[in-house]
Design a protein around this motif. Structure first.
Motif, short mmCIF file in Angstrom:
data_model
loop_
_atom_site.label_atom_id
_atom_site.label_comp_id
_atom_site.label_asym_id
_atom_site.label_seq_id
_atom_site.Cartn_x
_atom_site.Cartn_y
_atom_site.Cartn_z
N ASN A 116 16.00 -40.76 -2.72
CA ASN A 116 16.71 -41.73 -1.89
C ASN A 116 18.21 -41.73 -2.16
O ASN A 116 18.98 -42.25 -1.37
CB ASN A 116 16.13 -43.13 -2.08
CG ASN A 116 14.70 -43.21 -1.60
OD1 ASN A 116 14.33 -42.54 -0.64
ND2 ASN A 116 13.91 -44.00 -2.27
N SER A 143 21.90 -38.21 0.52
CA SER A 143 22.25 -38.76 1.83
C SER A 143 21.28 -38.25 2.90
O SER A 143 20.69 -37.18 2.78
CB SER A 143 23.69 -38.42 2.19
OG SER A 143 23.85 -37.03 2.31
N GLU A 144 21.14 -39.01 3.95
CA GLU A 144 20.09 -38.79 4.93
C GLU A 144 20.22 -37.47 5.71
O GLU A 144 19.24 -36.78 5.91
CB GLU A 144 20.06 -39.96 5.93
CG GLU A 144 19.59 -41.25 5.33
CD GLU A 144 18.16 -41.18 4.83
OE1 GLU A 144 17.31 -40.57 5.50
OE2 GLU A 144 17.90 -41.72 3.75
N LYS A 145 21.42 -37.11 6.15
CA LYS A 145 21.56 -35.92 6.99
C LYS A 145 21.23 -34.62 6.24
O LYS A 145 20.46 -33.81 6.74
CB LYS A 145 22.95 -35.87 7.61
CG LYS A 145 23.12 -36.90 8.69
CD LYS A 145 24.48 -36.82 9.33
CE LYS A 145 24.61 -37.93 10.36
NZ LYS A 145 25.92 -37.94 10.98
N LYS A 161 19.36 -34.29 3.56
CA LYS A 161 17.95 -34.36 3.21
C LYS A 161 17.09 -34.01 4.42
O LYS A 161 16.15 -33.22 4.32
CB LYS A 161 17.59 -35.75 2.69
CG LYS A 161 16.13 -35.90 2.30
CD LYS A 161 15.85 -37.21 1.62
CE LYS A 161 15.99 -38.37 2.57
NZ LYS A 161 15.56 -39.64 1.98
N LEU A 162 17.43 -34.55 5.57
CA LEU A 162 16.69 -34.26 6.79
C LEU A 162 16.81 -32.79 7.18
O LEU A 162 15.83 -32.16 7.57
CB LEU A 162 17.19 -35.16 7.93
CG LEU A 162 16.50 -35.01 9.28
CD1 LEU A 162 15.03 -35.41 9.15
CD2 LEU A 162 17.19 -35.86 10.32
#
Length: 112
Positions: A88, A91-93, A95-96
């Motif tokens: 977590n 960062s989201e981008k 990781k995605l």
């Protein structure tokens, strides 16, 4: 066999100390990434071998090697963040992107 031996030492150390040792975890992730990349290379090469007599034509071999290299980097990074950090915190981008790359490569190798 090397992967399982190093994985055993990682889990043994993790059970006794409660934390993952960085050096052993790097080796585990690298062995796993190499194993999965080589299996992807074999599956893709064998799939092309069914429809073509050789991989050498029109730069197909270079594309397959580039695909495997990209898969190796994405899988290694994703597993390192999974094992050494809190996923977590990533960062989201990125990781995605890594998850989509790994999943799409694995899905394509199973459908060939």
């Amino acid at each position: 066999m090397c992967e399982m031996a190093v994985l055993y030492f990682e889990y043994s150390n993790f059970n006794s100390n409660g934390a993952r040792p960085m050096g052993i975890t790097l080796w585990v992730v690298t062995f796993t990434s190499v194993k999965k990349t080589l299996s992807l290379l074999l599956v893709v090469s064998m799939g092309y071998g069914v429809v073509r007599p050789m991989l050498g034509g029109h730069g197909v071999a270079y594309r397959v090697l580039l695909l495997c290299l990209l898969y190796f980097v994405a899988f290694e990074e994703l597993k390192l963040f999974k094992h050494l950090r809190n996923i977590n915190d990533f960062s989201e981008k990125p990781k995605l992107l890594l998850m989509l790359l790994v999943v799409s490569f694995e899905h394509q190798s199973h459908t060939r």
